[in-house]
Design a protein around this motif. Structure first.
Motif, PDB file in Angstrom:
ATOM      1  N   ALA A  71       1.567 -10.312   0.803  1.00  0.00           N
ATOM      2  CA  ALA A  71       2.182  -9.478  -0.227  1.00  0.00           C
ATOM      3  C   ALA A  71       1.927 -10.056  -1.611  1.00  0.00           C
ATOM      4  O   ALA A  71       2.055 -11.260  -1.820  1.00  0.00           O
ATOM      5  CB  ALA A  71       3.680  -9.353   0.019  1.00  0.00           C
ATOM      6  N   ASN A  89       1.564  -7.517   5.973  1.00  0.00           N
ATOM      7  CA  ASN A  89       2.311  -7.170   4.773  1.00  0.00           C
ATOM      8  C   ASN A  89       1.366  -7.337   3.587  1.00  0.00           C
ATOM      9  O   ASN A  89       1.082  -8.446   3.162  1.00  0.00           O
ATOM     10  CB  ASN A  89       3.538  -8.073   4.617  1.00  0.00           C
ATOM     11  N   ARG A  91       1.945  -5.455   0.772  1.00  0.00           N
ATOM     12  CA  ARG A  91       2.695  -4.750  -0.257  1.00  0.00           C
ATOM     13  C   ARG A  91       2.369  -5.332  -1.633  1.00  0.00           C
ATOM     14  O   ARG A  91       2.464  -6.535  -1.847  1.00  0.00           O
ATOM     15  CB  ARG A  91       4.186  -4.873   0.006  1.00  0.00           C
ATOM     16  N   ASP A 109       1.613  -2.621   5.824  1.00  0.00           N
ATOM     17  CA  ASP A 109       2.440  -2.191   4.695  1.00  0.00           C
ATOM     18  C   ASP A 109       1.613  -2.372   3.431  1.00  0.00           C
ATOM     19  O   ASP A 109       1.398  -3.480   2.956  1.00  0.00           O
ATOM     20  CB  ASP A 109       3.710  -3.041   4.617  1.00  0.00           C
ATOM     21  N   ARG A 111       2.337  -0.526   0.589  1.00  0.00           N
ATOM     22  CA  ARG A 111       3.081   0.129  -0.488  1.00  0.00           C
ATOM     23  C   ARG A 111       2.783  -0.555  -1.819  1.00  0.00           C
ATOM     24  O   ARG A 111       2.914  -1.774  -1.948  1.00  0.00           O
ATOM     25  CB  ARG A 111       4.585   0.080  -0.222  1.00  0.00           C
TER      26      ARG A 111
END
Length: 142
Positions: A71, A89, A91, A109, A111
């Protein structure tokens, strides 16, 4: 009907080379004391060496980064072609002009990730969360 207690984790042994990484063993103990082996659900987690490599060099083609937490990393111009990033992850990760061709991003993920100019040819994105991600063409995924 089965009822479950809390997960049981083996206490990993560490040495100087792997002290930064905990390696849980996936088992669950039932209330009657029976231990159920759930390791098939946890098979093939990210390779700690591959995580260090991608952070240090931005390149890790074909690497196993399954479930890795990357992330908010800046992987601009990175080469992650054919890498396994399933359930990772990512993100807010900056993947501008990155090579993600033939990578597995299923369930990842993403996002708010920036994928502007990224190569997504033959990339598997089934189940990936792309909400708010900047796509290769500059559009924002809704």
């Amino acid at each position: 009907m089965l009822s479950f207690n809390k997960p049981v984790f083996a206490k990993p042994s560490f040495n100087e080379k792997n002290i930064d990484f905990a390696v849980p063993i996936c088992y669950m103990q039932m209330q009657n004391g029976t231990i159920i082996n759930l390791s098939k659900l946890c098979d093939n987690p990210a390779n700690p060496t591959h995580i260090k490599q991608v952070i240090a060099t931005y390149e890790c083609p074909g690497c196993n980064l399954r479930g890795a937490n990357l992330a908010y990393a800046d992987l601009t111009y990175g080469d992650l072609s054919k890498a396994n990033l399933s359930n990772a992850n990512l993100r807010g990760t900056k993947l501008v002009d990155a090579d993600l061709s033939e990578a597995n991003l299923m369930g990842a993920d993403l996002r708010g990730a920036n994928l502007r100019g990224a190569d997504l040819k033959k990339t598997k994105l089934n189940g990936a969360n792309l909400k708010g991600a900047i796509m290769p063409d500059g559009s924002v995924y809704k």
